[in-house]
Design an enzyme around this catalytic site. Structure first.
Site, PDB file in Angstrom:
ATOM      1  CB  THR A 196      49.838 -34.993 -30.073  1.00 53.11           C
ATOM      2  OG1 THR A 196      48.802 -34.224 -30.667  1.00 53.11           O
ATOM      3  CG2 THR A 196      49.765 -36.406 -30.591  1.00 53.11           C
ATOM      4  N   GLY A 197      49.406 -32.843 -27.374  1.00 55.82           N
ATOM      5  CA  GLY A 197      49.946 -31.650 -26.726  1.00 55.82           C
ATOM      6  C   GLY A 197      49.642 -30.341 -27.435  1.00 55.82           C
ATOM      7  CG  HIS A 413      44.034 -68.516 -27.800  1.00 51.64           C
ATOM      8  ND1 HIS A 413      43.061 -68.669 -28.755  1.00 51.64           N
ATOM      9  CD2 HIS A 413      44.502 -67.236 -27.956  1.00 51.64           C
ATOM     10  CE1 HIS A 413      42.954 -67.557 -29.459  1.00 51.64           C
ATOM     11  NE2 HIS A 413      43.805 -66.667 -28.986  1.00 51.64           N
ATOM     12  CD  GLU A 414      46.398 -65.325 -24.902  1.00 49.08           C
ATOM     13  OE1 GLU A 414      47.275 -64.703 -25.530  1.00 49.08           O
ATOM     14  OE2 GLU A 414      45.170 -65.127 -25.088  1.00 49.08           O
TER      15      GLU A 414
HETATM   16  P1  ADP Z   1      45.644 -32.099 -27.181  1.00 46.32           P
HETATM   17  O1  ADP Z   1      45.217 -30.699 -26.974  1.00 46.32           O
HETATM   18  O2  ADP Z   1      46.586 -32.267 -28.334  1.00 46.32           O
HETATM   19  O3  ADP Z   1      44.527 -33.080 -27.245  1.00 46.32           O
HETATM   20  P2  ADP Z   1      46.750 -31.708 -24.601  1.00 46.32           P
HETATM   21  O4  ADP Z   1      47.646 -30.563 -24.866  1.00 46.32           O
HETATM   22  O5  ADP Z   1      45.453 -31.377 -23.980  1.00 46.32           O
HETATM   23  O6  ADP Z   1      46.500 -32.540 -25.921  1.00 46.32           O
HETATM   24  O7  ADP Z   1      47.533 -32.765 -23.736  1.00 46.32           O
HETATM   25  C1  ADP Z   1      46.994 -33.334 -22.578  1.00 46.32           C
HETATM   26  C2  ADP Z   1      48.065 -33.552 -21.541  1.00 46.32           C
HETATM   27  O8  ADP Z   1      49.008 -34.521 -21.991  1.00 46.32           O
HETATM   28  C3  ADP Z   1      48.887 -32.332 -21.277  1.00 46.32           C
HETATM   29  O9  ADP Z   1      48.301 -31.559 -20.283  1.00 46.32           O
HETATM   30  C4  ADP Z   1      50.221 -32.896 -20.834  1.00 46.32           C
HETATM   31  O10 ADP Z   1      50.211 -33.234 -19.466  1.00 46.32           O
HETATM   32  C5  ADP Z   1      50.324 -34.166 -21.618  1.00 46.32           C
HETATM   33  N1  ADP Z   1      51.099 -33.965 -22.840  1.00 46.32           N
HETATM   34  C6  ADP Z   1      50.644 -34.104 -24.103  1.00 46.32           C
HETATM   35  N2  ADP Z   1      51.622 -33.872 -24.985  1.00 46.32           N
HETATM   36  C7  ADP Z   1      52.726 -33.552 -24.297  1.00 46.32           C
HETATM   37  C8  ADP Z   1      54.066 -33.195 -24.661  1.00 46.32           C
HETATM   38  N3  ADP Z   1      54.438 -33.119 -25.930  1.00 46.32           N
HETATM   39  N4  ADP Z   1      54.939 -32.932 -23.678  1.00 46.32           N
HETATM   40  C9  ADP Z   1      54.564 -33.012 -22.390  1.00 46.32           C
HETATM   41  N5  ADP Z   1      53.334 -33.331 -21.974  1.00 46.32           N
HETATM   42  C10 ADP Z   1      52.404 -33.619 -22.910  1.00 46.32           C
HETATM   43 ZN    ZN Z   2      44.257 -64.719 -29.574  1.00 51.41          ZN
END
Ligand code: ADP
Ligand code: ZN
Ligand code: MG
Length: 606
Positions: A196-197, A413-414
């Site tokens: 999540t960044g 099925h699908e």
């Molecule tokens: P975490 O540390 O929460 O596991 P990261 O910061 O390592 O996640 O995120 C991995 C990559 O995903 C980042 O380098 C970026 O490229 C992308 N990313 C994740 N969250 C964001 C965000 N909020 N905005 C922009 N890019 C993001």
């Molecule tokens: Zn199914």
């Protein structure tokens, strides 16, 4: 070593060589004879080497004196020399060369041995990993003088950004706060699911404040040897203090910061020591030294409460999954440096991807760029984006089956899922149906998930169960009970889970408004290691099963009705699907609408 050996050898060999190089020698008796004859002009005695150097009368200056081996006592010679007037005689103890050389060789051999021992030690040290560097921690943290990342690179997590804006000011202008007596916080804990960044955010803070960024992962503290983790913590903080103001980022802090004294057989000693060291270091510096520690975790529940006390990680910032708008912003950030065709709607992608993290979205755009390059196109088009999403969600595309009974069964099925889903009010709309296998699945029906998944109604849950049943029921309706396949296993698992939760957690059954079970999480050793036992009687357990069965039975009935009533439509769609392999959502809905118009005309007489 080799040159050393060679030198020693020449010395050892050279010693006797130079000693025997004397040209002329006399015996002791010959010397006495010569003295008596008056032939000797000079005798130098060298008692140390027990040699006499004898110069004869009329001997050339350039000819070296003759050497004579002496005995321990040489009374005859001494008395002759004393008596003779013509012979110069001196006792000349030359420096004891042989002794010196002997000492030298001994020393050399000693050094040689020492050298060999050191080499052997080194070798064994390398072989056994860090065995020899025990206790001496090699710096495992990374330092970036400038991260080059700003808040502009982080999108979709506005609340977290706002909270952390303050931290930037702490680092940039601490006097603003200290002037009015405010204590600057030392630690911030970022909590959120992976991708999540969190790391990105920490780097952006350092980048915005223009301070160095020290980072280490919690798991890197914990090493084979007790005490290494603690010494790493010390090293890290020492380096940070030298570089203040700066930011320390500890990723996966739960690896060290787990509750002490928990887990099987008591806590892990090494982890506790590391954690204690971390706490000590955090208490050890004042807030205004300009060091801020940011830690990240996705398991705040297992953290030791000592970590969360004031003066440590007392600020907690949640970094959550981005919502629709957030996803759009993240996509905008990541499409900045990519060529994207005008037919690609970033909003459309954002709509299709609820539950995606920033990392997933970045991954989608990257996969799309790779597809584009592979297909030798100028810019990323909607097609590549769709393929990329499918790939990120469901895995690699496989080769479609050739037309066969199996393929026909999968198609039914699908289409069963798709048709039943569409005819259940409250069900998510069909995104597409495909027979192209992906990952484990032989065919797939995609639904566009609703954005606000926060609250789900009873009818929506029932619709979902009915839709999931559609696949298996279609197999049964078309091919008969004996021909059904294992293809529905995954569906049934989801169905049971949903129905069970309706009964035990959401109070949506005849058992009434009771929560019989909590959120079922994997049991984690950190926090609570008792097995969560259900707290109801066997009687209740039996009635839960009964209710689950009732719900699924009711939905099954409904799926049957829908498929039997619309058999013509189902057959038509299956033929189309086998021919084209994929039917997009809009086309699918169009076909259903046409079909409904026709049947209505048939039913209602003009
Ligand atoms: P975490 O540390 O929460 O596991 P990261 O910061 O390592 O996640 O995120 C991995 C990559 O995903 C980042 O380098 C970026 O490229 C992308 N990313 C994740 N969250 C964001 C965000 N909020 N905005 C922009 N890019 C993001
Ligand atoms: Zn199914
Ligand atoms: Mg991370």
């Amino acid at each position: 070593m080799i040159t050393g050996l060679a030198i020693a050898q020449t010395l050892l060999v050279g010693l006797p060589a130079s000693a025997t190089a004397e040209k002329d020698t006399l015996t002791y008796s010959q010397l006495l004879e010569q003295i008596d004859k008056g032939q000797v002009s000079k005798v130098e005695l060298d008692p140390a080497n027990q040699i006499a150097r004898v110069t004869m009368v009329g001997q050339d200056q350039n000819v070296p004196p003759k050497e004579v081996k002496l005995f321990d006592q040489n009374p005859e010679l001494i008395s002759r020399l004393n008596n003779s007037q013509n012979i110069e005689y001196e006792i000349n103890p030359t420096a004891d060369r042989s002794a010196a050389v002997g000492l030298m060789t001994n020393l050399l051999v000693l050094f040689l041995l020492l050298g060999i021992v050191i080499v052997i030690l080194r070798r064994s040290a390398n072989a056994s990993g860090q065995a020899m560097s025990f206790g001496k921690s090699r710096a495992r943290f990374q330092m970036e003088a400038k991260t080059g990342i700003t808040f502009q690179d982080v999108a979709g997590i506005e609340e977290a950004k706002e909270e952390l804006q303050e931290v930037v000011t702490f680092l940039k202008q601490p006097e603003k706060f200290t002037a009015i007596g405010a204590k600057i916080p030392k630690g911030v804990l970022l909590i959120g699911p992976p991708g999540t960044g969190k790391t990105l955010l920490a780097k952006a803070i350092a980048g915005e404040a223009g301070v160095p960024f020290f980072s280490i992962s919690g798991s890197e503290f914990v090493e084979m040897f007790v005490g290494v983790g603690a010494s790493r913590v010390r090293d890290l903080f020492k380096k940070a203090k030298e570089n203040a103001p700066c930011l320390i980022f500890i990723d996966e802090i739960d690896a060290v910061g787990r509750q002490r004294g928990a887990g099987i057989g008591g806590g892990n000693d090494e982890r506790e020591q590391t954690l204690n060291q971390l706490l000590t270091e955090m208490d050890g510096f004042e807030g205004n030294t300009g060091i801020i520690v940011i830690a990240a975790t996705n398991r705040p529940d297992v953290l030791d409460s000592a970590l969360l006390r004031p003066g440590r990680f007392d600020r907690q910032v949640t970094v959550d999954y981005p919502d629709l708008n957030g996803r759009l912003e993240i996509l905008e950030v990541h499409s900045r440096n990519k060529k994207v065709a005008s037919d690609v709607s970033l909003e459309g992608i954002a709509r299709r991807t609820p539950g995606f993290t920033g990392a997933d979205l970045a991954n989608v755009l990257n996969e799309a760029a790779i597809f584009t390059a592979r297909r030798r196109k100028e810019a990323i088009t909607a097609l590549e984006v769709n393929d990329a999403i499918d790939r990120v969600v469901a895995g690699m595309e496989g080769t479609p089956l050739v037309d066969s009974k199996a393929k026909r069964l999968i198609a039914y099925h699908e289409i069963g899922h798709a048709v039943v889903g569409t005819f259940c009010p409250g069900h998510d709309p069909v995104e597409k149906v495909t027979l192209i296998p992906r990952g484990q699945a032989k065919g797939l029906t995609w639904f566009t998930p609703d954005e606000d998944q926060g609250l789900v109604s009873r009818s929506q849950l029932l619709a979902r169960i009915t839709g999931l049943l559609g696949g298996r029921v279609a197999e049964e309706v078309i091919f008969g009970e004996s021909e059904v396949t294992t293809g529905a296993g995954n569906d049934l698992e989801k169905i049971t889970g949903l129905a069970r939760r309706m009964v035990t957690r959401f109070g949506m059954s005849e058992l009434g408004l009771v929560a019989l079970e909590g959120e079922s999480e994997p049991i984690f050793l950190g926090n609570e290691m008792v097995n969560r036992r259900s707290e109801y009687s066997e009687e209740i357990a039996a009635s839960i099963d009964g209710q689950v069965r009732a719900i699924v039975g009711h939905c099954c009935q409904k799926a049957y009705e829908i498929l039997q009533d619309n058999r013509i439509l189902v057959d038509k769609l299956v033929d189309l699907l086998i021919e084209e392999e994929t039917i997009e959502g809009d086309r699918f809905r169009q076909i259903i609408a046409d079909y409904q118009k026709q049947t209505q005309q048939l039913v209602t007489p003009a």
